[in-house]
Design a protein around this motif. Sequence first.
Motif, PDB file in Angstrom:
ATOM      1  N   GLN A   1      -4.662  -4.796 -18.969  1.00 57.65           N
ATOM      2  CA  GLN A   1      -3.620  -5.137 -19.941  1.00 57.65           C
ATOM      3  C   GLN A   1      -3.485  -6.635 -20.175  1.00 57.65           C
ATOM      4  O   GLN A   1      -3.204  -7.061 -21.296  1.00 57.65           O
ATOM      5  CB  GLN A   1      -2.277  -4.559 -19.479  1.00 57.65           C
ATOM      6  N   LYS A   2      -3.680  -7.446 -19.117  1.00 58.15           N
ATOM      7  CA  LYS A   2      -3.442  -8.888 -19.244  1.00 58.15           C
ATOM      8  C   LYS A   2      -4.700  -9.694 -19.545  1.00 58.15           C
ATOM      9  O   LYS A   2      -4.615 -10.759 -20.147  1.00 58.15           O
ATOM     10  CB  LYS A   2      -2.792  -9.427 -17.954  1.00 58.15           C
TER      11      LYS A   2
ATOM     12  N   LYS B   1      -4.944  -2.030 -13.486  1.00 56.73           N
ATOM     13  CA  LYS B   1      -4.122  -1.912 -14.700  1.00 56.73           C
ATOM     14  C   LYS B   1      -3.740  -3.292 -15.229  1.00 56.73           C
ATOM     15  O   LYS B   1      -3.740  -3.526 -16.446  1.00 56.73           O
ATOM     16  CB  LYS B   1      -2.872  -1.090 -14.410  1.00 56.73           C
ATOM     17  N   THR B   2      -3.435  -4.219 -14.321  1.00 56.70           N
ATOM     18  CA  THR B   2      -3.073  -5.584 -14.728  1.00 56.70           C
ATOM     19  C   THR B   2      -4.237  -6.271 -15.425  1.00 56.70           C
ATOM     20  O   THR B   2      -4.063  -6.937 -16.448  1.00 56.70           O
ATOM     21  CB  THR B   2      -2.630  -6.413 -13.504  1.00 56.70           C
TER      22      THR B   2
ATOM     23  N   GLU C   1      -2.939  -6.829 -33.015  1.00 56.71           N
ATOM     24  CA  GLU C   1      -2.027  -7.589 -32.155  1.00 56.71           C
ATOM     25  C   GLU C   1      -1.941  -9.043 -32.620  1.00 56.71           C
ATOM     26  O   GLU C   1      -0.860  -9.640 -32.625  1.00 56.71           O
ATOM     27  CB  GLU C   1      -2.503  -7.534 -30.701  1.00 56.71           C
TER      28      GLU C   1
ATOM     29  N   TYR D   1     -10.508  -0.295 -29.957  1.00 52.89           N
ATOM     30  CA  TYR D   1     -10.154  -1.509 -29.208  1.00 52.89           C
ATOM     31  C   TYR D   1     -10.150  -2.725 -30.124  1.00 52.89           C
ATOM     32  O   TYR D   1      -9.208  -3.528 -30.105  1.00 52.89           O
ATOM     33  CB  TYR D   1     -11.137  -1.721 -28.055  1.00 52.89           C
TER      34      TYR D   1
ATOM     35  N   GLN E   1      -6.984  -5.069 -31.101  1.00 53.49           N
ATOM     36  CA  GLN E   1      -6.979  -6.494 -30.785  1.00 53.49           C
ATOM     37  C   GLN E   1      -6.605  -7.357 -31.994  1.00 53.49           C
ATOM     38  O   GLN E   1      -5.789  -8.275 -31.892  1.00 53.49           O
ATOM     39  CB  GLN E   1      -8.354  -6.908 -30.260  1.00 53.49           C
TER      40      GLN E   1
ATOM     41  N   MET F   1      -6.464  -7.165 -22.614  1.00 53.72           N
ATOM     42  CA  MET F   1      -5.448  -6.926 -23.654  1.00 53.72           C
ATOM     43  C   MET F   1      -5.506  -5.511 -24.218  1.00 53.72           C
ATOM     44  O   MET F   1      -5.326  -5.280 -25.407  1.00 53.72           O
ATOM     45  CB  MET F   1      -5.609  -7.945 -24.793  1.00 53.72           C
ATOM     46  N   VAL F   2      -5.772  -4.535 -23.344  1.00 54.68           N
ATOM     47  CA  VAL F   2      -5.786  -3.129 -23.757  1.00 54.68           C
ATOM     48  C   VAL F   2      -4.333  -2.657 -23.892  1.00 54.68           C
ATOM     49  O   VAL F   2      -3.542  -2.800 -22.962  1.00 54.68           O
ATOM     50  CB  VAL F   2      -6.541  -2.261 -22.736  1.00 54.68           C
ATOM     51  N   SER F   3      -3.999  -2.101 -25.038  1.00 56.87           N
ATOM     52  CA  SER F   3      -2.631  -1.635 -25.272  1.00 56.87           C
ATOM     53  C   SER F   3      -2.328  -0.397 -24.420  1.00 56.87           C
ATOM     54  O   SER F   3      -3.235   0.281 -23.944  1.00 56.87           O
ATOM     55  CB  SER F   3      -2.423  -1.297 -26.745  1.00 56.87           C
ATOM     56  N   ARG F   4      -1.032  -0.100 -24.244  1.00 55.29           N
ATOM     57  CA  ARG F   4      -0.645   1.075 -23.463  1.00 55.29           C
ATOM     58  C   ARG F   4      -1.186   2.364 -24.093  1.00 55.29           C
ATOM     59  O   ARG F   4      -1.629   3.273 -23.410  1.00 55.29           O
ATOM     60  CB  ARG F   4       0.886   1.135 -23.362  1.00 55.29           C
TER      61      ARG F   4
ATOM     62  N   LEU G   1      -4.865   2.551 -23.453  1.00 60.03           N
ATOM     63  CA  LEU G   1      -5.074   2.776 -22.027  1.00 60.03           C
ATOM     64  C   LEU G   1      -4.893   4.257 -21.678  1.00 60.03           C
ATOM     65  O   LEU G   1      -5.678   4.836 -20.922  1.00 60.03           O
ATOM     66  CB  LEU G   1      -4.110   1.918 -21.212  1.00 60.03           C
TER      67      LEU G   1
END
Length: 315
Positions: A27-28, A23-24, A161, A154, A158, A31-34, A37
């Motif tokens: 997301q990090k 998951k990290t 954001e 996606y 991106q 850069m997949v948003s919640r 995801l």
Amino acid sequence: MSTTYYEPLVYIVPPEEDGFILKTILQKRLMVSRKLLSRLKLTEQGITVNGARQYISIKVKAGDRIEVRMEEEQSEDILPQDLPLHIIHEDEQLLIVAKDAGIIVHPTHGHYVNTIANAVVYHWQQLGITCRFRPVHRLDQETSGVLAIAKNPYVHQQISEQMIHHEVKKEYLAFVWGRFTEQSGTVNEPIDRDPEQPHIRIVTPSGYSAVTHYEVVEQYGKAALVRLWLETGRTHQIRVHMKHLGHPLLGDKMYTLPEFEDGPAAAEAAERLSRQALHAARLGFVHPGTREWTEYNAPLPADLGDLQSWLRGES
């Protein structure tokens, strides 16, 4: 019917990220948003590690191949139309076009055809591409210039954001009335709807933050060509801010000032131009696919080129 997917987003876990939670990484690093995801977790092949579907709570190892796949979509409610489409760039993630003035980007109530969306859906249909029409920003109907369209959620997320964090470079060219005493400056004035005319925006202390930077490119007799950069993307922001500055756009009937409505210059400008003189000249952002900074440019269209020649006294 079997599910079809876009080309996967691939990430190879480097040695320094051995033992990280999946998951990290998603997301990090990707850069997949919640929201996205959650959507991917419901898809059979949405998230895989070394070809196998996995829970996002697992720990990954160095060298693991993480793939993110999104289901193909299509804009079933948009009628394909064979309309002129000026393509600046196209790849697997993005379509960049030069929008003509006078055309609407997306179908609206009572206006279902003759839009950029109709032309794009037709273009993709001819290429056998299955995508949903996802413009990543807006241009007014009478504004020409660079328009970016994402080919999957996606990519849309991106670039959105980047816009939220003011990392997208949006550069405009505008022909405005009046002579400037300062060659560059910033308008930092909040904007909101006019309570008496909701379709019009005004500068008001109770409005939403809006920041526009400008510099004079050419000064003519009673008008000027200015380059503008936006930090925010409020509706009609440039038009409202330039009017507030005392320099409304040529051809702008909604945001003008009395001193620029009459006289031979205004009359001749009106004859030469049927819309506000605003052009989205450049758009820059980090490409979600290559992770590199990229910029796309659209030259002045013919009507604004003719206006410039007239202002220079060349025609």
